[in-house]
Design an enzyme around this catalytic site. Sequence first.
Site, short mmCIF file in Angstrom:
data_model
loop_
_atom_site.label_atom_id
_atom_site.label_comp_id
_atom_site.label_asym_id
_atom_site.label_seq_id
_atom_site.Cartn_x
_atom_site.Cartn_y
_atom_site.Cartn_z
N TRP A 1 60.60 44.52 78.62
CA TRP A 1 60.87 43.26 78.29
C TRP A 1 61.62 42.92 77.20
O TRP A 1 62.24 41.98 76.80
CB TRP A 1 59.32 42.73 77.95
CG TRP A 1 59.39 41.30 77.55
CD1 TRP A 1 59.47 40.11 78.37
CD2 TRP A 1 59.28 40.80 76.14
NE1 TRP A 1 59.36 38.89 77.54
CE2 TRP A 1 59.25 39.29 76.36
CE3 TRP A 1 59.20 41.26 74.80
CZ2 TRP A 1 59.00 38.65 75.26
CZ3 TRP A 1 58.87 40.55 73.75
CH2 TRP A 1 59.12 39.14 73.88
N HIS A 2 61.66 44.20 75.83
CA HIS A 2 62.34 44.01 74.86
C HIS A 2 63.86 44.33 75.13
O HIS A 2 64.62 43.83 74.42
CB HIS A 2 61.74 45.19 73.86
CG HIS A 2 60.41 44.48 72.96
ND1 HIS A 2 59.44 44.57 73.73
CD2 HIS A 2 60.40 43.77 71.97
CE1 HIS A 2 58.39 44.09 72.93
NE2 HIS A 2 59.38 43.64 71.72
N GLY A 3 64.18 44.88 76.33
CA GLY A 3 65.61 45.30 76.51
C GLY A 3 65.68 46.31 77.70
O GLY A 3 64.67 46.90 77.86
N THR B 1 56.34 46.49 78.74
CA THR B 1 56.54 45.82 77.36
C THR B 1 57.92 46.43 76.73
O THR B 1 58.69 45.67 76.36
CB THR B 1 55.35 46.08 76.50
OG1 THR B 1 54.19 45.65 76.75
CG2 THR B 1 55.83 45.52 75.15
#
Length: 138
Positions: free
Chosen positions: A29-31, A26
Amino acid sequence: MYIPLGGNRCGVPRQILNMSIVWLLTGLWHGASWNFVIWGAYYGFLLILEKHVFACLLERIPGFLRHCITLLLVVVGWVIFRAETMGRVFSMLGSMFTFSPGGSGAWMAGNADAISPLWMLIPGIIGCLPLKEKIEQL
């Protein structure tokens, strides 16, 4: 992702591994920055502590205090998510929790000596309380 890994259907060690994998992914996934990976690890760690370490203790803590603890931990998580570097994370957290003039919020007054973050914290805490429900019950 959690369910294909086995979810809660396996033993506690596997559940902890599954939660760790999901929250690290997660964060990625955000960066692709380290702060996002650390943010994911932070939330995964909190959820593991909540579910497997402090579950019985948390049931005995009054709801008001659980609410305050949750808000505090979420704010720390947002700092990790938002800061560009870990040095900035520590700087921001230091400003938030030192309660000295010139710390967080002092810039709002335009004068570092004019306001203490502690006096901003009190209405902030009151504003985060579930007071609407209590008032409606009266």
